[in-house]
Design a protein around this motif. Structure first.
Motif, PDB file in Angstrom:
ATOM      1  N   VAL A   1      -0.662 -31.169 -51.241  1.00  0.00           N
ATOM      2  CA  VAL A   1      -0.801 -31.084 -49.787  1.00  0.00           C
ATOM      3  C   VAL A   1      -2.149 -31.667 -49.382  1.00  0.00           C
ATOM      4  CG1 VAL A   1      -0.774 -29.562 -47.782  1.00  0.00           C
ATOM      5  CG2 VAL A   1       0.590 -28.981 -49.810  1.00  0.00           C
ATOM      6  N   PRO A   2      -2.168 -32.795 -48.685  1.00  0.00           N
ATOM      7  CA  PRO A   2      -3.455 -33.358 -48.250  1.00  0.00           C
ATOM      8  C   PRO A   2      -4.098 -32.467 -47.192  1.00  0.00           C
ATOM      9  CG  PRO A   2      -1.647 -34.560 -47.240  1.00  0.00           C
ATOM     10  CD  PRO A   2      -1.025 -33.609 -48.230  1.00  0.00           C
ATOM     11  N   LEU A   3      -5.415 -32.429 -47.186  1.00  0.00           N
ATOM     12  CA  LEU A   3      -6.129 -31.591 -46.224  1.00  0.00           C
ATOM     13  C   LEU A   3      -5.750 -31.953 -44.795  1.00  0.00           C
ATOM     14  CD1 LEU A   3      -8.336 -29.374 -45.999  1.00  0.00           C
ATOM     15  CD2 LEU A   3     -10.005 -31.232 -45.748  1.00  0.00           C
ATOM     16  N   SER A   4      -5.423 -33.216 -44.550  1.00  0.00           N
ATOM     17  CA  SER A   4      -5.072 -33.665 -43.205  1.00  0.00           C
ATOM     18  C   SER A   4      -3.789 -33.033 -42.686  1.00  0.00           C
ATOM     19  CB  SER A   4      -4.917 -35.194 -43.188  1.00  0.00           C
ATOM     20  OG  SER A   4      -3.918 -35.609 -44.106  1.00  0.00           O
ATOM     21  N   ALA A   5      -2.980 -32.434 -43.588  1.00  0.00           N
ATOM     22  CA  ALA A   5      -1.732 -31.797 -43.178  1.00  0.00           C
ATOM     23  C   ALA A   5      -1.901 -30.313 -42.887  1.00  0.00           C
ATOM     24  CB  ALA A   5      -0.667 -31.981 -44.260  1.00  0.00           C
ATOM     25  N   VAL A   6      -3.091 -29.772 -43.135  1.00  0.00           N
ATOM     26  CA  VAL A   6      -3.313 -28.327 -43.058  1.00  0.00           C
ATOM     27  C   VAL A   6      -3.820 -27.921 -41.671  1.00  0.00           C
ATOM     28  CG1 VAL A   6      -4.603 -26.383 -44.016  1.00  0.00           C
ATOM     29  CG2 VAL A   6      -3.784 -28.201 -45.527  1.00  0.00           C
ATOM     30  N   ALA A   7      -3.178 -26.901 -41.117  1.00  0.00           N
ATOM     31  CA  ALA A   7      -3.621 -26.355 -39.826  1.00  0.00           C
ATOM     32  C   ALA A   7      -4.468 -25.099 -40.018  1.00  0.00           C
ATOM     33  CB  ALA A   7      -2.419 -26.040 -38.940  1.00  0.00           C
ATOM     34  N   GLY A   8      -4.263 -24.368 -41.107  1.00  0.00           N
ATOM     35  CA  GLY A   8      -5.027 -23.151 -41.345  1.00  0.00           C
ATOM     36  C   GLY A   8      -4.617 -22.489 -42.644  1.00  0.00           C
ATOM     37  N   ILE A   9      -5.384 -21.495 -43.048  1.00  0.00           N
ATOM     38  CA  ILE A   9      -5.117 -20.749 -44.271  1.00  0.00           C
ATOM     39  C   ILE A   9      -5.625 -19.325 -44.077  1.00  0.00           C
ATOM     40  CG2 ILE A   9      -7.304 -21.445 -45.349  1.00  0.00           C
ATOM     41  CD1 ILE A   9      -5.833 -21.438 -48.057  1.00  0.00           C
ATOM     42  N   ALA A  10      -4.943 -18.374 -44.663  1.00  0.00           N
ATOM     43  CA  ALA A  10      -5.356 -16.974 -44.513  1.00  0.00           C
ATOM     44  C   ALA A  10      -4.953 -16.178 -45.745  1.00  0.00           C
ATOM     45  CB  ALA A  10      -4.713 -16.363 -43.261  1.00  0.00           C
ATOM     46  N   TYR A  11      -5.725 -15.119 -45.998  1.00  0.00           N
ATOM     47  CA  TYR A  11      -5.371 -14.160 -47.051  1.00  0.00           C
ATOM     48  C   TYR A  11      -5.089 -12.827 -46.396  1.00  0.00           C
ATOM     49  CZ  TYR A  11      -5.676 -10.818 -50.839  1.00  0.00           C
ATOM     50  OH  TYR A  11      -5.391  -9.792 -51.714  1.00  0.00           O
ATOM     51  N   GLU A  12      -3.916 -12.267 -46.698  1.00  0.00           N
ATOM     52  CA  GLU A  12      -3.502 -10.985 -46.135  1.00  0.00           C
ATOM     53  C   GLU A  12      -3.504  -9.937 -47.250  1.00  0.00           C
ATOM     54  OE1 GLU A  12       0.343 -11.941 -44.725  1.00  0.00           O
ATOM     55  OE2 GLU A  12      -0.361 -13.305 -43.155  1.00  0.00           O
ATOM     56  N   PRO A  13      -4.486  -9.044 -47.259  1.00  0.00           N
ATOM     57  CA  PRO A  13      -4.554  -8.032 -48.322  1.00  0.00           C
ATOM     58  C   PRO A  13      -3.445  -6.999 -48.187  1.00  0.00           C
ATOM     59  CG  PRO A  13      -6.235  -7.615 -46.670  1.00  0.00           C
ATOM     60  CD  PRO A  13      -5.595  -8.927 -46.293  1.00  0.00           C
ATOM     61  N   GLY A  14      -3.076  -6.405 -49.314  1.00  0.00           N
ATOM     62  CA  GLY A  14      -2.071  -5.344 -49.328  1.00  0.00           C
ATOM     63  C   GLY A  14      -2.472  -4.260 -50.313  1.00  0.00           C
ATOM     64  N   ARG A  15      -1.700  -3.182 -50.346  1.00  0.00           N
ATOM     65  CA  ARG A  15      -2.051  -2.068 -51.225  1.00  0.00           C
ATOM     66  C   ARG A  15      -1.946  -2.465 -52.696  1.00  0.00           C
ATOM     67  NH1 ARG A  15       0.749   3.578 -49.993  1.00  0.00           N
ATOM     68  NH2 ARG A  15      -0.471   3.173 -48.103  1.00  0.00           N
ATOM     69  N   ARG A  16      -0.838  -3.058 -53.091  1.00  0.00           N
ATOM     70  CA  ARG A  16      -0.643  -3.457 -54.495  1.00  0.00           C
ATOM     71  C   ARG A  16      -0.918  -4.938 -54.712  1.00  0.00           C
ATOM     72  NH1 ARG A  16       4.833  -0.296 -56.542  1.00  0.00           N
ATOM     73  NH2 ARG A  16       4.060   1.845 -56.191  1.00  0.00           N
ATOM     74  N   SER A  17      -0.603  -5.738 -53.725  1.00  0.00           N
ATOM     75  CA  SER A  17      -0.830  -7.182 -53.833  1.00  0.00           C
ATOM     76  C   SER A  17      -1.025  -7.756 -52.436  1.00  0.00           C
ATOM     77  CB  SER A  17       0.351  -7.873 -54.531  1.00  0.00           C
ATOM     78  OG  SER A  17       1.538  -7.708 -53.783  1.00  0.00           O
ATOM     79  N   GLY A  18      -1.703  -8.870 -52.384  1.00  0.00           N
ATOM     80  CA  GLY A  18      -1.915  -9.554 -51.115  1.00  0.00           C
ATOM     81  C   GLY A  18      -1.105 -10.833 -51.066  1.00  0.00           C
ATOM     82  N   ARG A  19      -1.287 -11.566 -49.987  1.00  0.00           N
ATOM     83  CA  ARG A  19      -0.539 -12.813 -49.832  1.00  0.00           C
ATOM     84  C   ARG A  19      -1.460 -13.885 -49.264  1.00  0.00           C
ATOM     85  NH1 ARG A  19       4.744 -13.797 -50.089  1.00  0.00           N
ATOM     86  NH2 ARG A  19       5.178 -11.569 -50.159  1.00  0.00           N
ATOM     87  N   LEU A  20      -1.458 -15.020 -49.948  1.00  0.00           N
ATOM     88  CA  LEU A  20      -2.199 -16.186 -49.501  1.00  0.00           C
ATOM     89  C   LEU A  20      -1.221 -17.088 -48.752  1.00  0.00           C
ATOM     90  CD1 LEU A  20      -5.081 -17.357 -49.784  1.00  0.00           C
ATOM     91  CD2 LEU A  20      -4.318 -18.522 -51.853  1.00  0.00           C
ATOM     92  N   ARG A  21      -1.549 -17.448 -47.516  1.00  0.00           N
ATOM     93  CA  ARG A  21      -0.645 -18.250 -46.689  1.00  0.00           C
ATOM     94  C   ARG A  21      -1.338 -19.534 -46.246  1.00  0.00           C
ATOM     95  NH1 ARG A  21       3.877 -15.424 -44.393  1.00  0.00           N
ATOM     96  NH2 ARG A  21       3.774 -13.158 -44.751  1.00  0.00           N
ATOM     97  N   LEU A  22      -0.632 -20.636 -46.434  1.00  0.00           N
ATOM     98  CA  LEU A  22      -1.109 -21.925 -45.960  1.00  0.00           C
ATOM     99  C   LEU A  22      -0.248 -22.331 -44.765  1.00  0.00           C
ATOM    100  CD1 LEU A  22      -3.144 -24.190 -46.743  1.00  0.00           C
ATOM    101  CD2 LEU A  22      -1.252 -25.305 -47.937  1.00  0.00           C
ATOM    102  N   ARG A  23      -0.890 -22.663 -43.672  1.00  0.00           N
ATOM    103  CA  ARG A  23      -0.155 -23.078 -42.469  1.00  0.00           C
ATOM    104  C   ARG A  23      -0.353 -24.574 -42.271  1.00  0.00           C
ATOM    105  NH1 ARG A  23      -1.549 -23.310 -36.988  1.00  0.00           N
ATOM    106  NH2 ARG A  23      -3.591 -22.359 -37.443  1.00  0.00           N
ATOM    107  N   LEU A  24       0.766 -25.316 -42.225  1.00  0.00           N
ATOM    108  CA  LEU A  24       0.702 -26.762 -42.060  1.00  0.00           C
ATOM    109  C   LEU A  24       0.865 -27.146 -40.591  1.00  0.00           C
ATOM    110  CD1 LEU A  24       2.697 -28.187 -45.108  1.00  0.00           C
ATOM    111  CD2 LEU A  24       0.376 -27.274 -44.980  1.00  0.00           C
ATOM    112  N   ARG A  25       0.388 -28.314 -40.259  1.00  0.00           N
ATOM    113  CA  ARG A  25       0.543 -28.825 -38.902  1.00  0.00           C
ATOM    114  C   ARG A  25       2.024 -29.116 -38.628  1.00  0.00           C
ATOM    115  NH1 ARG A  25      -3.150 -33.927 -38.788  1.00  0.00           N
ATOM    116  NH2 ARG A  25      -2.433 -34.005 -36.615  1.00  0.00           N
ATOM    117  N   ASP A  26       2.465 -28.831 -37.416  1.00  0.00           N
ATOM    118  CA  ASP A  26       3.846 -29.121 -37.044  1.00  0.00           C
ATOM    119  C   ASP A  26       4.124 -30.612 -37.246  1.00  0.00           C
ATOM    120  OD1 ASP A  26       4.232 -26.515 -36.324  1.00  0.00           O
ATOM    121  OD2 ASP A  26       3.963 -26.840 -34.167  1.00  0.00           O
ATOM    122  N   GLY A  27       5.249 -30.891 -37.888  1.00  0.00           N
ATOM    123  CA  GLY A  27       5.645 -32.283 -38.090  1.00  0.00           C
ATOM    124  C   GLY A  27       5.026 -32.948 -39.294  1.00  0.00           C
TER     125      GLY A  27
END
Length: 292
Positions: free
Chosen positions: A40-66
């Motif tokens: 995934v080229p950086l130019s396609a990325v709109a954002g990134i976030a880490y969502e912590p949880g009790r047992r495990s968290g989730r890393l989410r990559l958000r791409l630009r529309d289109g």
């Protein structure tokens, strides 16, 4: 370089590209494993976030529309487990996940990557040739021709039409809809000269999906076709695959001094807010000053 290794997969960021390799454990979704490694080229990325949880968290990559033909074809209908842009993170690796997030966010800021829609596909789509059997048929796509073959589950009237071969040039659109509840899903190709409103069960240009394990793989076929149709923001563009080579660089324009001064002020604000470290701020400031 930032890297996080988990049973669910591995994400690596080198400053320009996020490489996503799915895990091979039994619990990793079939769609992600079949897609394989994604760059995934950086130019396609709109954002990134880490969502912590009790047992495990989730890393989410958000791409630009289109930017990605797979997300364009799926239209938000992929289940979380099948989404290649999510990674399950063990709770003891939360710090590593947050480090990856910081590195990507800083790169987005420094490169001034826009988070708005992209006017072209920045990812090439699934590798070809591609063949998937699910629901009432098998679909094969080689980049130029789509072939639909039927099985024992196919309705007799639809089967009697025989194997269908559709030239890509004749395809106006493709739609993938997963099965939900008591409603079956489908993969449907709309043909320019032969539009139909028949339900997928009777449509010779559609595969009916019943909600089985391989159904999400049909989204890969949809993505491969979408990648070779005109981009939504460029109606009338040639139906060719996105180029993987860089276009010749345009002559560099004279710098806008007012814009450079605004950029320096923005960097100073980011540094004071603690978003940029001292080294990052110094490097970014020097890059701006060189353009004066």
């Amino acid at each position: 370089m930032a890297e996080i290794l988990q049973k669910d997969g591995t994400w690596t960021f080198d400053g320009e590209t996020i490489r996503i390799v799915p895990g091979r454990e039994r619990g990793v979704h079939l769609l992600r494993q079949t897609l394989g490694e994604l760059a995934v080229p950086l130019s396609a990325v709109a954002g990134i976030a880490y969502e912590p949880g009790r047992r495990s968290g989730r890393l989410r990559l958000r791409l630009r529309d289109g930017a990605d033909p797979l997300l364009q074809a799926a239209r938000g209908r992929l289940p979380d487990a099948a989404d290649p842009y999510q990674l399950t993170v063990d709770s003891d690796r939360a710090g590593v996940a947050e480090y990856v997030v910081d590195e990507v966010r800083n790169a987005l800021l420094l490169d001034q990557v826009p988070d708005g829609p992209s006017d072209r596909y920045l990812l090439p789509g699934p590798t070809l040739p591609l063949s998937v059997g699910a629901g009432d048929g098998t679909v094969t796509f080689d980049g130029e021709c789509i072939r639909l073959e039927w099985n024992w589950k196919t309705e007799e009237g639809k089967k009697s039409a025989g194997t269908q071969s559709l030239a890509l040039a004749d395809v106006r659109s493709v739609e993938w809809l997963p099965a939900a509840g008591l409603e079956n899903g489908y993969l449907r190709f709309t043909v320019l000269r032969e539009p139909t409103k028949a339900p997928p069960k009777h449509d010779p240009h559609a595969i009916e999906l019943f909600g089985f394990k391989k159904d999400p793989l049909m989204a890969m076929v949809a993505a491969a076709v979408v990648a070779r149709l005109p981009h939504p923001s460029a109606a009338g563009a040639p139906t060719s695959a996105p180029s993987l080579t860089k276009a010749p660089a345009a002559p560099e324009e004279a710098p806008d001094h007012d814009a450079l001064l605004r950029r320096l002020r923005e960097l100073g604000e980011l540094h004071r807010a603690g978003i940029l470290t001292e080294d990052e701020f110094t490097a970014a400031k020097q890059a701006v000053l060189k353009r004066f």
